[in-house]
Design a protein around this motif. Structure first.
Motif, PDB file in Angstrom:
ATOM      1  N   ALA B 241       2.107   9.224   1.951  1.00 56.21           N
ATOM      2  CA  ALA B 241       1.847   9.496   0.785  1.00 56.21           C
ATOM      3  C   ALA B 241       2.894   8.741  -0.266  1.00 56.21           C
ATOM      4  CB  ALA B 241       1.443  10.891   0.300  1.00 56.21           C
ATOM      5  N   LEU B 242       4.048   8.709   0.090  1.00 53.70           N
ATOM      6  CA  LEU B 242       4.961   7.959  -0.784  1.00 53.70           C
ATOM      7  C   LEU B 242       4.557   6.497  -1.219  1.00 53.70           C
ATOM      8  CD1 LEU B 242       7.423   9.095  -2.236  1.00 53.70           C
ATOM      9  CD2 LEU B 242       8.746   8.064  -0.552  1.00 53.70           C
ATOM     10  N   PRO B 243       4.227   5.699  -0.123  1.00 52.68           N
ATOM     11  CA  PRO B 243       3.956   4.279  -0.715  1.00 52.68           C
ATOM     12  C   PRO B 243       2.616   4.298  -1.170  1.00 52.68           C
ATOM     13  CG  PRO B 243       3.728   4.729   1.915  1.00 52.68           C
ATOM     14  CD  PRO B 243       4.637   5.707   1.396  1.00 52.68           C
ATOM     15  N   VAL B 244       1.785   5.444  -0.839  1.00 59.02           N
ATOM     16  CA  VAL B 244       0.583   5.329  -1.609  1.00 59.02           C
ATOM     17  C   VAL B 244       0.804   5.510  -2.946  1.00 59.02           C
ATOM     18  CG1 VAL B 244      -1.898   6.604  -1.908  1.00 59.02           C
ATOM     19  CG2 VAL B 244      -0.879   6.234   0.407  1.00 59.02           C
ATOM     20  N   LEU B 245       1.446   6.558  -3.329  1.00 61.20           N
ATOM     21  CA  LEU B 245       1.911   6.768  -4.617  1.00 61.20           C
ATOM     22  C   LEU B 245       2.635   5.543  -5.466  1.00 61.20           C
ATOM     23  CD1 LEU B 245       3.238  10.414  -4.304  1.00 61.20           C
ATOM     24  CD2 LEU B 245       1.255   9.771  -5.482  1.00 61.20           C
ATOM     25  N   ILE B 246       3.319   4.851  -4.897  1.00 58.84           N
ATOM     26  CA  ILE B 246       4.049   3.673  -5.402  1.00 58.84           C
ATOM     27  C   ILE B 246       3.098   2.465  -5.618  1.00 58.84           C
ATOM     28  CG2 ILE B 246       5.753   1.905  -4.736  1.00 58.84           C
ATOM     29  CD1 ILE B 246       7.302   3.856  -3.222  1.00 58.84           C
ATOM     30  N   GLY B 266      -4.697  -1.681   4.760  1.00 61.35           N
ATOM     31  CA  GLY B 266      -3.661  -2.704   5.075  1.00 61.35           C
ATOM     32  C   GLY B 266      -3.023  -2.480   6.357  1.00 61.35           C
ATOM     33  N   GLU B 267      -2.672  -1.317   6.560  1.00 66.14           N
ATOM     34  CA  GLU B 267      -2.136  -1.108   7.828  1.00 66.14           C
ATOM     35  C   GLU B 267      -2.805  -1.377   8.950  1.00 66.14           C
ATOM     36  OE1 GLU B 267      -0.060   2.688   7.621  1.00 66.14           O
ATOM     37  OE2 GLU B 267      -2.094   3.765   8.054  1.00 66.14           O
ATOM     38  N   LYS B 268      -4.134  -0.974   8.961  1.00 73.29           N
ATOM     39  CA  LYS B 268      -5.124  -1.176  10.155  1.00 73.29           C
ATOM     40  C   LYS B 268      -5.160  -2.638  10.291  1.00 73.29           C
ATOM     41  CE  LYS B 268      -6.708   2.571  12.032  1.00 73.29           C
ATOM     42  NZ  LYS B 268      -5.786   3.393  11.394  1.00 73.29           N
ATOM     43  N   ILE B 269      -5.502  -3.374   9.398  1.00 72.05           N
ATOM     44  CA  ILE B 269      -5.579  -4.860   9.372  1.00 72.05           C
ATOM     45  C   ILE B 269      -4.312  -5.768   9.939  1.00 72.05           C
ATOM     46  CG2 ILE B 269      -5.941  -7.101   8.072  1.00 72.05           C
ATOM     47  CD1 ILE B 269      -8.151  -5.898   6.674  1.00 72.05           C
ATOM     48  N   ALA B 270      -3.323  -5.147   9.471  1.00 66.71           N
ATOM     49  CA  ALA B 270      -1.885  -5.640   9.858  1.00 66.71           C
ATOM     50  C   ALA B 270      -1.823  -5.558  11.324  1.00 66.71           C
ATOM     51  CB  ALA B 270      -0.732  -4.991   9.043  1.00 66.71           C
ATOM     52  N   TRP B 285       5.165   0.869   9.966  1.00 72.26           N
ATOM     53  CA  TRP B 285       6.095   0.587   8.658  1.00 72.26           C
ATOM     54  C   TRP B 285       5.485  -0.453   7.738  1.00 72.26           C
ATOM     55  CZ3 TRP B 285       6.709  -4.604   9.005  1.00 72.26           C
ATOM     56  CH2 TRP B 285       6.647  -5.506  10.084  1.00 72.26           C
ATOM     57  N   PHE B 286       4.222  -0.863   7.903  1.00 73.90           N
ATOM     58  CA  PHE B 286       3.673  -1.665   7.148  1.00 73.90           C
ATOM     59  C   PHE B 286       3.410  -1.294   5.851  1.00 73.90           C
ATOM     60  CE2 PHE B 286       0.031  -3.786   4.971  1.00 73.90           C
ATOM     61  CZ  PHE B 286       0.640  -4.816   5.150  1.00 73.90           C
ATOM     62  N   ALA B 287       3.104   0.202   5.677  1.00 79.63           N
ATOM     63  CA  ALA B 287       2.960   0.664   4.379  1.00 79.63           C
ATOM     64  C   ALA B 287       4.224   0.687   3.451  1.00 79.63           C
ATOM     65  CB  ALA B 287       2.504   2.210   4.470  1.00 79.63           C
ATOM     66  N   TYR B 288       5.533   0.948   4.212  1.00 86.13           N
ATOM     67  CA  TYR B 288       6.677   0.925   3.449  1.00 86.13           C
ATOM     68  C   TYR B 288       7.072  -0.615   2.952  1.00 86.13           C
ATOM     69  CZ  TYR B 288       6.616   5.630   5.624  1.00 86.13           C
ATOM     70  OH  TYR B 288       6.326   6.875   6.013  1.00 86.13           O
TER      71      TYR B 288
END
Lengths: 265, 311
Positions: B241-246, B266-270, B285-288
């Motif tokens: 949730a942290l990257p989501v919030l950022i 984003g992370e699925k496509i990546a 790690w893509f989200a981060y």
């Protein structure tokens, strides 16, 4: 203003208030009263303890000693929530508005203590809660008309110029239909025109609604013009109390404001 | 339909659905952050705790079963869990937050870290740490209708989660914008002292806001629990949730939703299209990385309020 207006009994009496923060004394043995229906000014040089006094009255600060009699009930200290719900509203020296919210919403928060429908109704936003909301909206529209701020109803207050923000803050306090209105430097930082507007509003509130007003102000012209009685603080102590004319002629007040040279003889 | 395109669509939809799950968790964070400026590290554990309690009320062999010899039907169990979350909110205010008024945000943050460990420990002692299959009767498996008509593979549960999230956000938005309590919440978020001066009680507001985010945590807990069972790794989705919030901004409810969806897609496509180029497994790690890029160029997030602080 002439001294011949009739005022009621004291709505508020503070007696022998002592307030200190650690070793720093902010107020020392301060006593005065505020009569029903008057405009009471609290003046004094910077750091005299004026704002502290207001904070004691509305319960932000709890004095170490003394008592506060409000509407006939004597207490050691006030609590902010209780002060608000028993008819004390205030504004702040450094505007304390809810910056992200519109003018209308800001003033609506002033109705907080008047709204009673419980959480469940509100969560559903149904029936009674909605009706109540609309009733209070009506009252708030009156306040907005009174202060002549219709044009900025929907504007987020963070975007308003300083003078307007001060006016919205007054609106929020008025929305609570206060019996005692505390104004902390309502005209600070305003230009002449804005000051005149604000003076007019303060006097109108006092006249039309009979609201008792206690205000802190630095502009002596304003104080002399609009207040019925003045209390003067200096270094946390009361040094004078009376009509504007009396206070202006008081030797200690003149010394406090102009400074005095003492020769050590 | 072209199988390439179809596969792409499935990837995007899968990502959107995962994003809804992240958004549900992020929503709980936003609520508390808005009203008190606290970053609640314990939000993930609250999801876990809510799911554990719910499971216990209705599962054979739980506390209720052992003590009273019966279990609650689903709806009663959900109602009881909501009560538990409200009590939890009250306890947190009474024994933790009350003593930390006017403290630095970092101190409050530390307190919520402590809270996270306490809750996790209590959850472990009370309910045990085995994986529990949570089944409250939500539809499982793929949607036949979409499969037959469009040849698309979409999990029913994820559709339910998406609809639930949409309803939840709508209700919260109305609550925040239109009601006295909602206004009081926003007022407290803006200025504590001014809020006090109009007679808003900070303590009541905090209990309400922690209760609401406890209920949001329950919803998130139900969805995650139905998908992959109630397990302690649930508390780790807080980190997702942290990257989501950022991305979305810490103070924005719509931001939490949009941020969740962007991260999910984003992370699925990546993973599918970029993954093979770098040897795969970039979903983790893509989200981060995305969040890091955001921190460089738009630290307040997509929807957050710009924070200007004097240093």
């Amino acid at each position: 203003m002439e001294g011949d207006r009739k005022f009621g009994d004291p709505i508020l009496e503070v007696q022998d208030i002592n307030l200190s923060f650690g070793g720093v004394t902010a107020l020392e043995g301060v006593s005065f009263d505020i009569l029903n229906g008057e405009v009471r000014a609290i003046i004094g040089p910077n750091g005299a303890g004026k704002s502290s006094m207001l904070n004691v009255i509305n319960g932000f600060y709890h004095p170490q000693q003394g008592q506060i009699t409000y509407k006939g009930k004597t207490r050691r200290q006030m609590r902010p929530h209780h002060a608000a719900s028993s008819g004390i509203a205030r504004t702040f020296q450094n505007i304390a508005l809810f910056k992200g919210m519109s003018t209308l919403d800001n003033i609506m928060t002033g109705r907080n203590t008047k709204m009673r429908k419980n959480l469940l109704w509100q969560a559903l936003y149904l029936g009674p809660a909605k009706r109540e909301e609309l009733e209070h909206r009506d009252f708030v529209e009156h306040v907005i008309d009174f202060l002549e701020i219709q044009a900025i109803r929907k504007t987020p207050v963070g975007k308003l110029p300083y003078g307007m923000q001060k006016r919205v803050e007054l609106g929020r306090a008025l929305a609570a239909e206060p019996e005692l209105l505390l104004l902390d430097e309502p005209m600070a930082g305003m230009n002449l025109e804005e000051k005149e507007d604000m003076c007019r509003f303060v006097l109108d509130v006092n006249d039309q609604f009979g609201t008792t007003i206690a205000l802190i102000e630095h502009d002596m012209g304003v104080v002399m013009d609009i207040s019925d009685r003045v209390v003067v603080l200096d270094y946390g102590k009361k040094i004078a109390d009376g009509t504007p004319e009396e206070v202006r002629a008081d030797q200690r007040v003149i010394e406090a404001y102009l400074g005095v040279t003492r020769d050590d003889n | 339909m072209n199988p390439e395109l179809l596969f792409f669509l499935e990837t995007v939809i899968g990502g959107l659905m995962a994003g809804v799950m992240y958004a549900l968790v992020a929503l709980g964070f936003v609520l508390i952050f808005k009203a008190s400026g606290i970053f609640n590290f314990a939000q993930g554990v609250m999801c876990l705790f809510a799911a554990l309690a719910l499971y216990d009320f209705m599962a054979p062999g739980g506390w209720v079963d052992r003590w009273f010899g019966f279990t609650f039907p689903v709806w009663a169990a959900i109602a009881l869990t909501i009560v538990v979350m409200i009590i939890l909110a009250w306890v947190i205010e009474r024994f933790v937050l009350q003593y930390l008024v006017q403290q630095e945000p970092i101190i409050l943050f530390m307190a919520t870290i402590g809270l996270a460990y306490v809750l996790e420990g209590v959850g472990d002692i009370l309910f045990g740490s085995d994986v529990k299959p949570l089944d409250i009767g939500l539809p499982q498996g793929a949607s036949d209708w979409l499969l037959d008509n469009f040849n698309l593979y979409v999990e029913k549960l994820e559709v339910v989660a998406a609809v639930t999230a949409a309803v939840l956000v709508t209700v919260l938005a109305v609550f925040f914008q239109r009601t006295r309590i909602g206004r009081a919440l926003r007022a407290v978020a803006d200025d504590h002292q001014a809020a006090l001066s109009v007679g808003i009680s900070l303590r009541t507001i905090w209990v309400i806001v922690w209760s609401v985010s406890g209920i949001v945590a329950l919803v998130a807990g139900i969805m995650w629990g139905s998908k992959s069972g109630v397990q302690f790794s649930l508390s780790l989705i807080a980190l997702k949730a942290l990257p989501v919030l950022i991305l979305g901004g810490f103070t924005s409810v719509p931001g939490a939703i949009v941020g969740g969806l962007i991260i999910g897609v984003g992370e699925k496509i990546a993973e599918v299209y970029l993954g093979p180029l770098v040897g795969g497994a970039i979903e983790n790690w893509f989200a981060y990385m995305l969040a890091l890029a955001f921190l460089l160029f738009r630290p307040q997030g997509l929807f957050g309020e710009r924070i200007i602080e004097r240093v």
